[in-house]
Design an enzyme around this catalytic site. Structure first.
Site, PDB file in Angstrom:
ATOM      1  N   GLU A 248       1.092  -1.393   0.019  1.00  0.00           N
ATOM      2  CA  GLU A 248      -0.160  -0.307  -0.023  1.00  0.00           C
ATOM      3  C   GLU A 248       0.800   0.950  -0.025  1.00  0.00           C
ATOM      4  O   GLU A 248       0.287   2.399  -0.302  1.00  0.00           O
ATOM      5  CB  GLU A 248      -0.886  -0.330   1.096  1.00  0.00           C
ATOM      6  CG  GLU A 248      -1.903  -1.483   0.802  1.00  0.00           C
ATOM      7  CD  GLU A 248      -2.451  -1.553  -0.418  1.00  0.00           C
ATOM      8  OE1 GLU A 248      -3.264  -0.383  -0.407  1.00  0.00           O
ATOM      9  OE2 GLU A 248      -3.228  -2.667  -0.355  1.00  0.00           O
TER      10      GLU A 248
ATOM     11  N   GLU B 121      -0.422  -0.215 -10.161  1.00  0.00           N
ATOM     12  CA  GLU B 121      -0.104  -1.760  -9.118  1.00  0.00           C
ATOM     13  C   GLU B 121       1.753  -2.175  -9.156  1.00  0.00           C
ATOM     14  O   GLU B 121       2.046  -2.815  -8.779  1.00  0.00           O
ATOM     15  CB  GLU B 121      -0.858  -3.163  -9.856  1.00  0.00           C
ATOM     16  CG  GLU B 121      -0.865  -4.267  -9.106  1.00  0.00           C
ATOM     17  CD  GLU B 121      -1.589  -3.989  -7.369  1.00  0.00           C
ATOM     18  OE1 GLU B 121      -2.306  -3.459  -7.434  1.00  0.00           O
ATOM     19  OE2 GLU B 121      -1.142  -4.834  -7.003  1.00  0.00           O
TER      20      GLU B 121
ATOM     21  N   HIS C  20       1.408   2.512  -3.754  1.00  0.00           N
ATOM     22  CA  HIS C  20       0.356   2.952  -4.205  1.00  0.00           C
ATOM     23  C   HIS C  20      -0.203   4.828  -3.586  1.00  0.00           C
ATOM     24  O   HIS C  20       0.032   5.611  -4.163  1.00  0.00           O
ATOM     25  CB  HIS C  20      -0.987   2.418  -3.839  1.00  0.00           C
ATOM     26  CG  HIS C  20      -1.431   1.318  -4.323  1.00  0.00           C
ATOM     27  ND1 HIS C  20      -1.277   1.025  -5.765  1.00  0.00           N
ATOM     28  CD2 HIS C  20      -1.707  -0.547  -4.205  1.00  0.00           C
ATOM     29  CE1 HIS C  20      -1.722   0.153  -6.309  1.00  0.00           C
ATOM     30  NE2 HIS C  20      -2.357  -1.395  -5.280  1.00  0.00           N
TER      31      HIS C  20
HETATM   32 ZN    ZN Z   1      -2.423  -3.009  -4.947  1.00  0.00          ZN
END
Ligand code: ZN
Length: 498
Positions: free
Chosen positions: A263, A292, A266
């Site tokens: 995370e 991603e 991201h």
């Molecule tokens: Zn992801």
């Protein structure tokens, strides 16, 4: 040349719409982290109202008129300028949104919310038949959605474009065919690794401490970031410089540490977007696949690398005193990189993960084309699990019912996960070429050079370029599965003989 009044008008309208989008993200974050469960019904109404309002504002004739009026201005600008990019991307989005009648949008939203509710009940009972009518409905609606557009090379292109702007199914299929062949070959070649070092109870307090320590080294700025526990980890960015990570603590194993690094990837992407793109449709990542690629890069290329663990393993041992005394660094490295065929996509290792995705990509194309029926779906799922990953599926709960994507109506989304894996290594290699010292720096807990290179070359551009353009700017070529396969062979075959 100063921007015409129409440009300011367009920008202001788009800013309002982005604000509504940010509020929607905040409502979602709140629901997943803080909201009492009984608030779910009114929250569903609130998010429905919000997305209806923002859709209405966006598809308005006024925005269409402004986009027309701005054609001359757009052509007078360099294509890569923020202004030309804003007009170009807004026009692409507006054209797409206008093709879809509001009744169909509303019907898709309703069907998705009913199906998600049915899925949440059907999965624990492994009751595929209970979900099937909802999937039937979602599929029919997706076919109607596809028909709203000019025919593409193939219908699936239209769904894929919602997540990977401009990418073609044929392109993805070619990448996945090669990937499938290479991954299955590798899966047969790797030796099983001992995963027992991770099959222990790691107290949550220690997990939180080590995750925070790693995040701090990665570049977590407490003024702009936060992290909270949730059931299913995600990242949300309700506004510029407001980055919210979530993670899930499970005391058996260290999943939360890897989920947190994922995370972070991201989050750092959103964090690195130019301030000038905030409150515009350009103020987010280029595509789901590119997003991603960053979560997978920080989780795997950094977080499962030898240099990373040479730096952090001693600290992990100190965090859990006495627990890892019998495990040396090499054994730990092999455990976090173990390849082990498993039923559940989200728990899959780096080698089998993309095979889970390729299976879904193939099935959803066949469903859309009508060459596979929903009656045949569970059997086709199980057969391909056996063929690609080599395991028997004992029940639908751990098979075809495991993901919420089809219940939510998101056909065309799955491939972005595997594209992210492939792209992560292509971008990583480009970073290494520019800064060959990155592995040493990772070994010293020094992540700024990597972070800054990624910000300069990828993050700051937000959604100005299509994923294909973005990748070409960074790597000088198209999407290519070979670097990913080479990276996996290098890591897993070398690890097995080390
Ligand atoms: Zn992801």
């Amino acid at each position: 040349m100063s921007a015409p009044a129409a440009y300011d008008d367009l920008r202001n309208r788009l800013a309002d719409i982005c604000d509504l989008g940010g509020i929607g993200q905040l409502l979602f974050w709140d629901q997943q982290t803080k909201m009492p469960v009984a608030g779910a019904n009114s929250r569903a109404e609130q998010t429905g109202t919000l997305s209806k309002l923002s859709h209405q504002l966006f598809v308005s004739d006024e925005i269409g008129g402004l986009l027309d009026e701005l054609r001359g201005y757009e052509e007078s600008l360099p294509e890569e300028s923020d202004e030309a990019s804003l007009i170009r991307v807004a026009r692409h989005d507006w054209n797409k949104a206008r093709q879809v009648p509001p009744e169909l949008t509303a019907e898709m939203r309703r069907s998705s919310s009913l199906a998600l509710r049915a899925w949440a009940e059907a999965r624990p009972k492994s009751d595929y038949q209970a979900l099937k009518p909802h999937l039937e409905q979602n599929l029919a609606l997706r076919r109607r959605y596809v028909e709203c557009f000019e025919p593409a090379d193939e219908p699936y292109d239209i769904l894929l474009d919602d997540y990977e702007r401009g990418m073609k199914t044929a392109e993805v299929r070619a990448v996945f065919e090669r990937l499938k062949e290479g991954l299955i070959e590798l899966l047969h070649a790797v030796e099983p690794a001992d995963t027992s070092p991770l099959e222990r109870v790691f107290p949550q307090e220690g997990q939180e401490r080590i995750a925070m320590h790693v995040l701090d080294r990665f570049g977590f700025d407490p003024a702009a970031w936060r992290i909270d526990p949730t059931a299913h980890p995600f990242m949300s960015s309700p506004g510029h410089k407001d980055i919210r990570l979530t993670t899930h603590y499970n005391e058996s194993g260290l999943h939360s540490l890897f989920a947190t690094m994922h995370e972070f990837g991201h989050g750092i992407y959103e964090y690195g977007i130019d301030a000038g793109l905030a409150r515009t449709p350009l103020g987010t990542g280029a595509s789901m696949g590119l997003h991603e690629s960053q979560s997978r890069m920080w989780e795997n290329l950094v977080g499962r690398s030898r240099p990373f663990w040479s730096r952090f393993y001693p600290e992990l041992r100190q965090t859990f005193p006495g627990m890892l005394d019998d495990v040396d660094e090499e054994a730990f490295f092999r455990a976090v990189n173990a390849v082990k065929p498993s039923l559940i996509r989200v728990d899959a290792d780096e080698v089998t993960y993309s095979l889970h995705i390729i299976l879904r990509f193939e099935l959803e194309q066949e469903l859309l084309a009508g060459t596979l029926s929903l009656d045949e779906l569970p059997e086709a799922w199980n057969a391909r699990m056996k063929e690609y990953i080599g395991i028997d599926v004992p029940n639908d709960a751990d098979g075809v019912l495991q993901d919420m994507h089809w219940a939510s109506g998101h056909l065309g989304y799955f491939p972005t996960y595997a594209l992210g894996n492939v792209i992560s290594v292509q971008i990583w290699n480009a970073a290494l070429e520019a800064i060959p010292e990155i592995p040493q720096q990772v070994g010293e807990g020094e992540f700024a050079p990597l972070r800054e290179w990624l910000t300069e070359n990828l993050y700051r551009h937000g959604r100005k370029f299509t994923p294909v353009e973005m990748l070409d700017r960074i790597t000088g070529g198209p999407i290519d599965p070979e670097p990913y396969l080479a990276y996996l062979r290098d890591k897993h075959l070398a690890a097995a003989t080390a």
